[in-house]
Design a protein around this motif. Sequence first.
Motif, PDB file in Angstrom:
ATOM      1  N   TRP A  21     -10.263  10.001  -4.259  1.00 37.23           N
ATOM      2  CA  TRP A  21     -11.472   9.198  -4.447  1.00 37.23           C
ATOM      3  C   TRP A  21     -11.264   7.784  -3.881  1.00 37.23           C
ATOM      4  CZ3 TRP A  21     -16.473   9.072  -5.241  1.00 37.23           C
ATOM      5  CH2 TRP A  21     -17.064   7.911  -5.700  1.00 37.23           C
ATOM      6  N   GLY A  22     -10.139   7.176  -4.200  1.00 36.58           N
ATOM      7  CA  GLY A  22      -9.859   5.827  -3.697  1.00 36.58           C
ATOM      8  C   GLY A  22      -9.842   5.787  -2.179  1.00 36.58           C
ATOM      9  N   ALA A  23      -9.172   6.741  -1.558  1.00 38.10           N
ATOM     10  CA  ALA A  23      -9.112   6.776  -0.092  1.00 38.10           C
ATOM     11  C   ALA A  23     -10.502   6.998   0.503  1.00 38.10           C
ATOM     12  CB  ALA A  23      -8.157   7.872   0.367  1.00 38.10           C
ATOM     13  N   PRO A  98      -2.776  -5.554  -1.486  1.00 39.24           N
ATOM     14  CA  PRO A  98      -2.949  -4.108  -1.416  1.00 39.24           C
ATOM     15  C   PRO A  98      -2.123  -3.416  -0.333  1.00 39.24           C
ATOM     16  CG  PRO A  98      -4.973  -5.241  -0.780  1.00 39.24           C
ATOM     17  CD  PRO A  98      -4.028  -6.274  -1.278  1.00 39.24           C
ATOM     18  N   THR A  99      -1.957  -4.025   0.813  1.00 38.17           N
ATOM     19  CA  THR A  99      -1.187  -3.369   1.874  1.00 38.17           C
ATOM     20  C   THR A  99       0.282  -3.265   1.499  1.00 38.17           C
ATOM     21  OG1 THR A  99      -2.740  -4.156   3.552  1.00 38.17           O
ATOM     22  CG2 THR A  99      -0.565  -3.440   4.318  1.00 38.17           C
ATOM     23  N   THR A 100       0.850  -4.369   1.042  1.00 41.77           N
ATOM     24  CA  THR A 100       2.257  -4.362   0.622  1.00 41.77           C
ATOM     25  C   THR A 100       2.464  -3.405  -0.544  1.00 41.77           C
ATOM     26  OG1 THR A 100       2.529  -6.643   1.357  1.00 41.77           O
ATOM     27  CG2 THR A 100       4.155  -5.801  -0.213  1.00 41.77           C
ATOM     28  N   ALA A 101       1.562  -3.439  -1.519  1.00 44.67           N
ATOM     29  CA  ALA A 101       1.684  -2.546  -2.674  1.00 44.67           C
ATOM     30  C   ALA A 101       1.594  -1.090  -2.243  1.00 44.67           C
ATOM     31  CB  ALA A 101       0.618  -2.874  -3.706  1.00 44.67           C
ATOM     32  N   ALA A 102       0.687  -0.789  -1.310  1.00 46.04           N
ATOM     33  CA  ALA A 102       0.547   0.592  -0.830  1.00 46.04           C
ATOM     34  C   ALA A 102       1.815   1.052  -0.120  1.00 46.04           C
ATOM     35  CB  ALA A 102      -0.661   0.714   0.096  1.00 46.04           C
ATOM     36  N   ASN A 104       4.813  -0.090  -0.604  1.00 47.08           N
ATOM     37  CA  ASN A 104       5.835   0.063  -1.642  1.00 47.08           C
ATOM     38  C   ASN A 104       5.629   1.330  -2.465  1.00 47.08           C
ATOM     39  OD1 ASN A 104       7.203  -2.219  -0.860  1.00 47.08           O
ATOM     40  ND2 ASN A 104       6.158  -3.543  -2.314  1.00 47.08           N
ATOM     41  N   LEU A 105       4.385   1.695  -2.718  1.00 50.12           N
ATOM     42  CA  LEU A 105       4.131   2.936  -3.440  1.00 50.12           C
ATOM     43  C   LEU A 105       4.482   4.152  -2.584  1.00 50.12           C
ATOM     44  CD1 LEU A 105       0.900   2.113  -5.471  1.00 50.12           C
ATOM     45  CD2 LEU A 105       3.179   2.618  -6.373  1.00 50.12           C
ATOM     46  N   THR A 143      -3.177   9.688   1.274  1.00 49.98           N
ATOM     47  CA  THR A 143      -4.274   8.896   0.721  1.00 49.98           C
ATOM     48  C   THR A 143      -3.993   7.398   0.774  1.00 49.98           C
ATOM     49  OG1 THR A 143      -3.506   8.942  -1.599  1.00 49.98           O
ATOM     50  CG2 THR A 143      -4.941  10.771  -0.859  1.00 49.98           C
ATOM     51  N   PHE A 144      -2.741   7.015   0.867  1.00 46.81           N
ATOM     52  CA  PHE A 144      -2.408   5.593   0.958  1.00 46.81           C
ATOM     53  C   PHE A 144      -2.533   5.055   2.388  1.00 46.81           C
ATOM     54  CE2 PHE A 144      -0.039   5.998  -3.148  1.00 46.81           C
ATOM     55  CZ  PHE A 144      -0.738   5.003  -3.827  1.00 46.81           C
TER      56      PHE A 144
END
Length: 149
Positions: A21-23, A98-102, A104-105, A143-144
């Motif tokens: 859903w997020g993507a 958000p980019t860095t967090a994505a 890292n995830l 999805t990220f």
Amino acid sequence: MNTIPRSALFLGLAGLIPFLWGATTILLPNLALWGQMNLSGRFIGPHIQLFYGAVILSFMSGVLWGFATKATGQIATASYILSVIPALWAFFMTGGGPTTAAINLIVGFLGLLLLDWHFWRLGLAPPWWMHLRGLLTAIVILTFLPLVF
């Protein structure tokens, strides 16, 4: 023996819904607008993906902890230590935008897959475990990608 139980497969796939859903709301701005108006900004785009990603890494730490309970001696100690890494990774590595967090995830989910493999090789996870985890991890990482590129 490597057949994934239907309930585990179904629930694992259902657990992908917030990521998908997020993507989708990132890729389709009109859907994001609808989501903003009807669900709130917390449940669209990077917000839901990053928050849910951190939740799932923490959840998977609990799963690994459960596997560690099947071990004994030094293997148990090492397994307990390894099992907390995904939760700590989620806690410390999801800031910075958000980019860095994505990114890292993504790294966190790839690391989790290595931990899954390790526990599976030790015989602490069920025989079908890597089939399920490989599938789910691949989809989560895909999805990220809209957040990264």
